[in-house]
Structures are given as C-alpha cells and as structure tokens.
Design an enzyme around this catalytic site. Structure first.
Site, PDB file in Angstrom:
ATOM      1  N   GLY A   1      11.397  -2.795   5.346  1.00 22.66           N
ATOM      2  CA  GLY A   1      10.677  -4.076   5.410  1.00 22.66           C
ATOM      3  C   GLY A   1      10.171  -4.456   4.022  1.00 22.66           C
ATOM      4  O   GLY A   1      10.360  -5.589   3.562  1.00 22.66           O
ATOM      5  N   HIS A   2       9.537  -3.502   3.329  1.00 23.84           N
ATOM      6  CA  HIS A   2       9.055  -3.782   1.972  1.00 23.84           C
ATOM      7  C   HIS A   2      10.239  -4.111   1.055  1.00 23.84           C
ATOM      8  O   HIS A   2      10.159  -5.007   0.215  1.00 23.84           O
ATOM      9  CB  HIS A   2       8.346  -2.557   1.381  1.00 23.84           C
ATOM     10  CG  HIS A   2       7.089  -2.176   2.093  1.00 23.84           C
ATOM     11  ND1 HIS A   2       6.989  -1.065   2.881  1.00 23.84           N
ATOM     12  CD2 HIS A   2       5.866  -2.772   2.114  1.00 23.84           C
ATOM     13  CE1 HIS A   2       5.754  -0.963   3.369  1.00 23.84           C
ATOM     14  NE2 HIS A   2       5.057  -1.994   2.930  1.00 23.84           N
TER      15      HIS A   2
ATOM     16  N   MET B   1       0.854  -1.191   0.000  1.00 26.49           N
ATOM     17  CA  MET B   1       0.000   0.000   0.000  1.00 26.49           C
ATOM     18  C   MET B   1       0.891   1.242   0.000  1.00 26.49           C
ATOM     19  O   MET B   1       0.467   2.330   0.377  1.00 26.49           O
ATOM     20  CB  MET B   1      -0.932  -0.009   1.208  1.00 26.49           C
ATOM     21  CG  MET B   1      -1.898  -1.199   1.148  1.00 26.49           C
ATOM     22  SD  MET B   1      -3.423  -0.958   2.071  1.00 26.49           S
ATOM     23  CE  MET B   1      -2.783  -0.756   3.713  1.00 26.49           C
TER      24      MET B   1
ATOM     25  N   ARG C   1       2.875   2.656   9.668  1.00 25.64           N
ATOM     26  CA  ARG C   1       2.114   3.427  10.664  1.00 25.64           C
ATOM     27  C   ARG C   1       3.000   4.017  11.760  1.00 25.64           C
ATOM     28  O   ARG C   1       2.528   4.846  12.544  1.00 25.64           O
ATOM     29  CB  ARG C   1       1.057   2.531  11.321  1.00 25.64           C
ATOM     30  CG  ARG C   1      -0.006   2.071  10.348  1.00 25.64           C
ATOM     31  CD  ARG C   1      -0.874   1.007  10.987  1.00 25.64           C
ATOM     32  NE  ARG C   1      -1.632   0.280   9.978  1.00 25.64           N
ATOM     33  CZ  ARG C   1      -2.818   0.620   9.532  1.00 25.64           C
ATOM     34  NH1 ARG C   1      -3.405   1.679   9.998  1.00 25.64           N
ATOM     35  NH2 ARG C   1      -3.424  -0.110   8.616  1.00 25.64           N
TER      36      ARG C   1
ATOM     37  N   LYS D   1       5.277 -10.019   9.488  1.00 25.51           N
ATOM     38  CA  LYS D   1       4.734  -9.198  10.589  1.00 25.51           C
ATOM     39  C   LYS D   1       3.208  -9.337  10.610  1.00 25.51           C
ATOM     40  O   LYS D   1       2.598  -9.413  11.657  1.00 25.51           O
ATOM     41  CB  LYS D   1       5.124  -7.734  10.435  1.00 25.51           C
ATOM     42  CG  LYS D   1       4.590  -6.888  11.595  1.00 25.51           C
ATOM     43  CD  LYS D   1       5.096  -5.490  11.546  1.00 25.51           C
ATOM     44  CE  LYS D   1       4.374  -4.664  10.525  1.00 25.51           C
ATOM     45  NZ  LYS D   1       2.953  -4.412  10.873  1.00 25.51           N
ATOM     46  N   ASP D   2       2.626  -9.388   9.413  1.00 21.43           N
ATOM     47  CA  ASP D   2       1.171  -9.588   9.302  1.00 21.43           C
ATOM     48  C   ASP D   2       0.922 -11.094   9.193  1.00 21.43           C
ATOM     49  O   ASP D   2       0.539 -11.606   8.139  1.00 21.43           O
ATOM     50  CB  ASP D   2       0.641  -8.847   8.073  1.00 21.43           C
ATOM     51  CG  ASP D   2       0.857  -7.353   8.192  1.00 21.43           C
ATOM     52  OD1 ASP D   2       0.368  -6.769   9.168  1.00 21.43           O
ATOM     53  OD2 ASP D   2       1.541  -6.776   7.340  1.00 21.43           O
TER      54      ASP D   2
HETATM   55  O1  PAF Z   1      -0.053  -5.748   3.684  1.00 19.59           O
HETATM   56  C1  PAF Z   1      -0.489  -4.832   2.958  1.00 19.59           C
HETATM   57  O2  PAF Z   1       0.193  -3.818   2.721  1.00 19.59           O
HETATM   58  C2  PAF Z   1      -1.881  -4.955   2.360  1.00 19.59           C
HETATM   59  O3  PAF Z   1      -2.751  -5.581   3.237  1.00 19.59           O
HETATM   60  C3  PAF Z   1      -1.904  -5.660   0.981  1.00 19.59           C
HETATM   61  C4  PAF Z   1      -1.444  -7.098   1.097  1.00 19.59           C
HETATM   62  C5  PAF Z   1      -0.985  -4.907   0.018  1.00 19.59           C
HETATM   63  C6  PAF Z   1      -3.321  -5.655   0.419  1.00 19.59           C
HETATM   64  O4  PAF Z   1      -3.791  -4.364   0.241  1.00 19.59           O
END
Ligand code: PAF
Length: 300
Positions: free
Chosen positions: A36-37, A30, A187, A149-150
C-alpha cells in the site's frame, strides 16, 4: 538513495532541489512499509522529480501507549523497500527535533477531526495534523500522497493544508488489498489466525452495502443493519463504528441516501480467548483495530 536524519539537512536538500526547479513529492509514513505504501511511492514518482519518504512513528497520535509500543518497527526492511522503489530520500526524523523539550504547540482541525476515529481516539488527529505540518515545513514538498484507506485522515489533512495555506497538493492513493480483499495495514500482522479469517467480513460488508444500493435500496437504516449483521460474523471483534456520512463534511447522512455517501467502518479485534495467553501470538493474535471505507454512489 540518501538517508537523512537531521531536519536542517533535509531543508537544505529540499531548498537545493527547489532552486534547481525540481518538483518534490513527500510520502509520510510510520514505517512497516507494505505494498500500500509502495503504491503511494509510485504515485509520488509519477507526480514529481524527487520522492521523499518520511519514516517516523509519531507518539502524539497514539492515545494508547501500548499501541505505540507495539507498533511494528522494521527500519532495515523499510530502507530496502524504499531503495527498491527508487525513493530519492528517506527522512527518519529525530523525535527530539520534531518535539523539542517542552513543545506545546498543536495543529487542530475542528469539526472533521471529531467523528469516527476522532470519537474513539481522543487527540489522535491533533497528533496527526501536528506532525504532518512539521513534516511539510521541513520537507517543503510540492505534493504529498496519503492512503485513501484512512479516509478521514486524508480529509483532515486536506483541510489543514488549505486552511494554513501550505500550497501543497494533497493526493489520495487507492487502498491496496490482500487477494481476499482485506485492506493492507501495518497492523494486520497482529491479527491471530482466526481473527485474520474473520477480518474479511469488513470488505464483505462494504460490498454488501454497495450491492444493496445497486439493487435500489436507499434506506440508511436498512443498509446499516445489513452491514452490522455482516460485521457481527467476526466473533472476535466488536464494532467501533459503522456509519454512513457525507464524504466532504463527514456529517451523518439522513434516512435516505441521495448522493455519494461514505460508509466508514472500524472493528476492534481482541486476542482469541479460546487460546491460552502464552500461545503463539500468530495464533492467538493481539488487540488490533482495523478500519476501511467505501464511497457508495447511487446510480440513479
Ligand atoms: O498514516 C500514517 O501513517 C500517519 O498517520 C502519518 C500520516 C504518517 C502521520 O504520522
């Protein structure tokens, strides 16, 4: 690096790459990209010939419109990070293409979507799985990478991918942390100065649980009590959840920890009430919900 907006253009590109025998990896995001990304991008690079990063702040996964509005949007900086990381395609979908007028079709994973974040954020996972399915259908990747993390999101997406037969390999990327251990999150920028200091109790509580287990403690209640006490040090936050669950089924574990067990935590921080409402948001902070987790593994 190509920047693609249109779904049809992405599909054509993807079909061409597939026809040429090249493997495609997708990293859905997003935006507000952080290290991390970028570690997920690096993993994608290792697993495929071409890397696509999608950047889309998905409205359907926010149950709080204020949270959606406040979500950081920094497209220019994100594109620069992707360029530097050697991303091949950044896909910035148009909302009206992903959700055409009157769209009323959803992907819903029952069971796994219900506890933890699913409890406090009704509809959140339905929004996630619906958008991820749409991203998969357009990008047609061989592999997709999501952050650990998620943890619950990763589990839900794995289940959806298997159930719907997407034939896409789902990979989890290890959580990247600040030097003091706080898990990186888009965040974190909303934490005020005091909350940022207090947020460290999340990773400390994970480590505390791990060391209790290493010292032979097997009682769920004792571990959770210690975890909650540690989390209580964050006076600007309330505990949304702190739970011990089976890492595969996400069901609550019994009184005695017998095998690998997920400790999942969500803390909701509030602005510092000691500071006036018009004070610098860097000091006072905003509402921000942080999550983290660790799989605890008993050694004997
Ligand atoms: O983890 C995220 O950033 C979002 O939940 C995702 C997987 C891109 C879906 O919008």
């Amino acid at each position: 690096m190509k920047i693609i907006e249109s779904r049809a253009e992405l599909q054509t590109w993807s079909d061409g790459e597939r026809a040429a025998g090249r493997r495609i990896a997708l990293v859905p995001t997003m935006g507000a990209l952080h290290s991390g990304h970028l570690s997920l991008v690096a993993e994608a690079r290792r697993r495929a010939d071409r890397v696509v990063v999608s950047i889309f702040v998905n409205p359907t996964q926010f149950n709080d419109p204020g949270d959606f509005a406040a979500y950081p949007r920094v497209m220019e900086a994100d594109l620069a990070s992707c360029r530097e990381a050697g991303v091949d395609v950044v896909w910035t979908p148009r909302a009206e293409e992903l959700y055409p007028d009157g769209a009323s079709s959803w992907v819903d994973v029952e069971g796994l979507s219900e506890p933890l974040c699913g409890g406090g954020r009704p509809g959140h996972f339905r929004g996630v799985t619906t958008v991820v399915a749409k991203l998969f259908l357009a990008a047609r990747p061989h592999v997709a990478v999501f952050g650990e993390k998620d943890f619950q999101q990763l589990a839900v997406i794995r289940r959806m991918t298997g159930d719907l037969g997407f034939g896409i390999e789902i990979l989890g990327g290890a959580t990247v942390r600040e030097s003091d251990g706080l898990a990186l999150s888009s965040r974190n920028v909303h934490l005020g100065r005091k909350a940022r200091g207090q947020a460290i109790c999340i990773v400390e509580s994970l480590s505390l649980a791990e060391s209790m287990l290493a010292q032979g403690e097997r009682g769920s209640r004792a571990i959770l009590e210690a975890v909650r006490k540690k989390l209580g040090e964050a006076t600007l936050a309330r505990i949304d959840y702190a739970e011990l669950r089976d890492p595969a089924s996400l069901e609550l574990v019994g009184d005695v920890i017998q095998g690998p067990t997920l400790l999942a935590i969500a803390l909701q921080f509030e602005p510092d009430p000691a500071l006036p409402e018009d004070s610098d948001p860097l000091d006072r902070g905003n509402r921000v919900r942080l999550i983290d987790n660790r799989v605890l593994v008993p050694t004997d």
